[in-house]
Scaffold this motif. Sequence first.
Motif, mmCIF file in Angstrom:
data_model
loop_
_atom_site.group_PDB
_atom_site.id
_atom_site.type_symbol
_atom_site.label_atom_id
_atom_site.label_comp_id
_atom_site.label_asym_id
_atom_site.label_seq_id
_atom_site.Cartn_x
_atom_site.Cartn_y
_atom_site.Cartn_z
ATOM 1 N N GLN A 171 6.151 -10.195 -12.871
ATOM 2 C CA GLN A 171 5.314 -9.133 -12.338
ATOM 3 C C GLN A 171 5.964 -7.779 -12.600
ATOM 4 O O GLN A 171 7.151 -7.576 -12.361
ATOM 5 C CB GLN A 171 5.103 -9.316 -10.833
ATOM 6 N N THR A 172 5.170 -6.823 -13.101
ATOM 7 C CA THR A 172 5.643 -5.466 -13.360
ATOM 8 C C THR A 172 4.854 -4.412 -12.600
ATOM 9 O O THR A 172 5.313 -3.291 -12.452
ATOM 10 C CB THR A 172 5.562 -5.148 -14.866
ATOM 11 N N VAL A 173 3.671 -4.749 -12.132
ATOM 12 C CA VAL A 173 2.831 -3.814 -11.397
ATOM 13 C C VAL A 173 2.595 -4.375 -10.017
ATOM 14 O O VAL A 173 2.264 -5.557 -9.856
ATOM 15 C CB VAL A 173 1.487 -3.570 -12.127
ATOM 16 N N TYR A 174 2.753 -3.500 -8.998
ATOM 17 C CA TYR A 174 2.592 -3.935 -7.608
ATOM 18 C C TYR A 174 1.602 -3.027 -6.902
ATOM 19 O O TYR A 174 1.358 -1.875 -7.300
ATOM 20 C CB TYR A 174 3.938 -3.897 -6.870
ATOM 21 N N GLU A 175 1.061 -3.561 -5.869
ATOM 22 C CA GLU A 175 0.151 -2.824 -5.015
ATOM 23 C C GLU A 175 0.843 -2.535 -3.682
ATOM 24 O O GLU A 175 1.549 -3.386 -3.137
ATOM 25 C CB GLU A 175 -1.115 -3.646 -4.778
ATOM 26 N N LEU A 176 0.700 -1.308 -3.183
ATOM 27 C CA LEU A 176 1.294 -0.911 -1.909
ATOM 28 C C LEU A 176 0.355 -1.303 -0.785
ATOM 29 O O LEU A 176 -0.795 -0.861 -0.731
ATOM 30 C CB LEU A 176 1.562 0.597 -1.879
ATOM 31 N N CYS A 177 0.845 -2.137 0.107
ATOM 32 C CA CYS A 177 0.038 -2.649 1.213
ATOM 33 C C CYS A 177 0.629 -2.201 2.537
ATOM 34 O O CYS A 177 1.837 -1.937 2.659
ATOM 35 C CB CYS A 177 -0.036 -4.169 1.167
ATOM 36 N N ALA A 178 -0.203 -2.120 3.544
ATOM 37 C CA ALA A 178 0.208 -1.725 4.884
ATOM 38 C C ALA A 178 -0.228 -2.777 5.882
ATOM 39 O O ALA A 178 -1.380 -3.232 5.852
ATOM 40 C CB ALA A 178 -0.377 -0.372 5.254
ATOM 41 N N ALA B 141 -0.767 -4.176 9.921
ATOM 42 C CA ALA B 141 -1.438 -3.599 11.090
ATOM 43 C C ALA B 141 -0.486 -2.765 11.934
ATOM 44 O O ALA B 141 -0.899 -1.813 12.605
ATOM 45 C CB ALA B 141 -2.052 -4.725 11.918
ATOM 46 N N ASN B 142 0.788 -3.107 11.914
ATOM 47 C CA ASN B 142 1.762 -2.338 12.707
ATOM 48 C C ASN B 142 2.306 -1.135 11.942
ATOM 49 O O ASN B 142 3.209 -0.446 12.428
ATOM 50 C CB ASN B 142 2.922 -3.239 13.142
ATOM 51 N N GLY B 143 1.799 -0.880 10.735
ATOM 52 C CA GLY B 143 2.204 0.288 9.978
ATOM 53 C C GLY B 143 3.278 0.043 8.959
ATOM 54 O O GLY B 143 3.618 0.970 8.206
ATOM 55 N N LYS B 144 3.821 -1.140 8.860
ATOM 56 C CA LYS B 144 4.866 -1.425 7.892
ATOM 57 C C LYS B 144 4.260 -1.554 6.491
ATOM 58 O O LYS B 144 3.138 -2.020 6.318
ATOM 59 C CB LYS B 144 5.588 -2.701 8.265
ATOM 60 N N LEU B 145 5.033 -1.152 5.492
ATOM 61 C CA LEU B 145 4.600 -1.175 4.105
ATOM 62 C C LEU B 145 5.322 -2.280 3.355
ATOM 63 O O LEU B 145 6.510 -2.562 3.625
ATOM 64 C CB LEU B 145 4.879 0.186 3.439
ATOM 65 N N TYR B 146 4.615 -2.845 2.398
ATOM 66 C CA TYR B 146 5.248 -3.835 1.539
ATOM 67 C C TYR B 146 4.534 -3.816 0.198
ATOM 68 O O TYR B 146 3.417 -3.285 0.053
ATOM 69 C CB TYR B 146 5.211 -5.230 2.173
ATOM 70 N N LEU B 147 5.165 -4.396 -0.793
ATOM 71 C CA LEU B 147 4.608 -4.467 -2.136
ATOM 72 C C LEU B 147 4.043 -5.852 -2.385
ATOM 73 O O LEU B 147 4.666 -6.864 -2.049
ATOM 74 C CB LEU B 147 5.691 -4.149 -3.179
ATOM 75 N N SER B 148 2.877 -5.864 -3.000
ATOM 76 C CA SER B 148 2.218 -7.121 -3.334
ATOM 77 C C SER B 148 1.879 -7.109 -4.826
ATOM 78 O O SER B 148 1.504 -6.042 -5.353
ATOM 79 C CB SER B 148 0.951 -7.300 -2.501
ATOM 80 N N PRO B 149 2.015 -8.236 -5.525
ATOM 81 C CA PRO B 149 1.683 -8.266 -6.955
ATOM 82 C C PRO B 149 0.249 -7.828 -7.198
ATOM 83 O O PRO B 149 -0.686 -8.258 -6.523
ATOM 84 C CB PRO B 149 1.886 -9.734 -7.340
ATOM 85 N N ALA B 150 0.082 -6.913 -8.153
ATOM 86 C CA ALA B 150 -1.252 -6.371 -8.443
ATOM 87 C C ALA B 150 -2.072 -7.357 -9.263
ATOM 88 O O ALA B 150 -1.574 -7.974 -10.192
ATOM 89 C CB ALA B 150 -1.097 -5.052 -9.189
ATOM 90 N N GLU B 151 -3.337 -7.494 -8.859
ATOM 91 C CA GLU B 151 -4.283 -8.349 -9.577
ATOM 92 C C GLU B 151 -5.550 -7.544 -9.847
ATOM 93 O O GLU B 151 -5.574 -6.308 -9.648
ATOM 94 C CB GLU B 151 -4.588 -9.589 -8.731
ATOM 95 N N LYS B 152 -6.569 -8.232 -10.311
ATOM 96 C CA LYS B 152 -7.829 -7.553 -10.561
ATOM 97 C C LYS B 152 -8.393 -7.002 -9.272
ATOM 98 O O LYS B 152 -8.950 -5.914 -9.236
ATOM 99 C CB LYS B 152 -8.822 -8.519 -11.210
ATOM 100 N N GLY B 153 -8.262 -7.735 -8.201
ATOM 101 C CA GLY B 153 -8.694 -7.272 -6.894
ATOM 102 C C GLY B 153 -7.478 -7.008 -6.012
ATOM 103 O O GLY B 153 -6.332 -7.229 -6.385
ATOM 104 N N SER B 154 -7.719 -6.553 -4.790
ATOM 105 C CA SER B 154 -6.625 -6.272 -3.860
ATOM 106 C C SER B 154 -5.975 -7.567 -3.407
ATOM 107 O O SER B 154 -6.660 -8.543 -3.085
ATOM 108 C CB SER B 154 -7.157 -5.491 -2.655
ATOM 109 N N THR B 155 -4.674 -7.581 -3.400
ATOM 110 C CA THR B 155 -3.924 -8.759 -2.962
ATOM 111 C C THR B 155 -3.278 -8.535 -1.594
ATOM 112 O O THR B 155 -2.455 -9.354 -1.169
ATOM 113 C CB THR B 155 -2.829 -9.077 -3.992
ATOM 114 N N CYS B 156 -3.585 -7.471 -0.945
ATOM 115 C CA CYS B 156 -3.008 -7.205 0.383
ATOM 116 C C CYS B 156 -3.621 -8.158 1.399
ATOM 117 O O CYS B 156 -4.846 -8.332 1.446
ATOM 118 C CB CYS B 156 -3.271 -5.763 0.799
#
Length: 290
Positions: free
Chosen positions: A256-263, A265-280
């Motif tokens: 994986q080289t591209v990630y999606e920034l996800c949040a 419910a408590n406000g914490k952020l994490y990275l999720s592997p980017a796909e065609k749709g949202s992976t959060c």
Amino acid sequence: MDRSTSLDIEALKMTQEQYILAAQPNPLHQRAPSMCGGAPAYPAVGVGIYGWRKRCLYFFILLLLVTMIVNLALTIWILKVMNFTPDNPLILQSDRNVTVNARNDQGQLTGQLTVGSEMVEAQCQRFEVRSADGERVLFSADEQEISIGTERLRVTGTEGVVFSHSVETSHIRAEPFQDLKLESPTRSLTLEAPRGVEVNAGVGDFKASCRKDLLLQSSEGEIFLDASTIRLGNIPHGSAVDPLEGAPAGTTYTKQTVYELCACANGKLYLSPAEKGSTCQTTSNFCLWS
């Protein structure tokens, strides 16, 4: 004896009595003024001091002369030692403390300045340091506050300045080519202002670091980050797969080289592997277990 003979005897007695009276000294006759209007006649009396009285008088005169010479010599010596001259400064020296006291009309102590071997102590109601012309107060201290009236306060110590309580100032600036650092090693650091706090680094970087949480909170407005590049480092990596459902059979993942920034419910952020749709995923393993 006839009458003429008796008269001669009486006359002879009167003559003898007048002679006796004239021969006796009479102070009234001696002090009486002369008939010619001159000065009163006084008996000649010798005036002078003789014997031991004369020697005592000479001794006291000599003692007074010696005392005057000693006092003059001591005065000249004190002026020479203390440098009481118009061309030299006044110097007060002591093996111990030098103390200058000020008292009121009732003798009560109102001010005191003590210069010791280890410190200089001033005791007064208000202490002031003025400029050379005496118009501006450069430094003043009393029981209520300490005021510094100079245009710039410079602290050259390596450890900086330590304040035990709050500090109120309109401007804090570092020396040219030097870093400005606000640090609280054991407690929190709070910057408050009714109309906003501005932190500006004209040429360098602005860095805020802490051991635990760094909180940016706005009660009514918003937190605005305006930059060409915004980086969030060390963000944990989450999973694109729901942990409750699991991954489908035969699913393979490439590097994986591209990630999606996800949040979460408590406000914490994490990275999720980017796909065609949202992976959060709200049920991501990071949101559940972190």
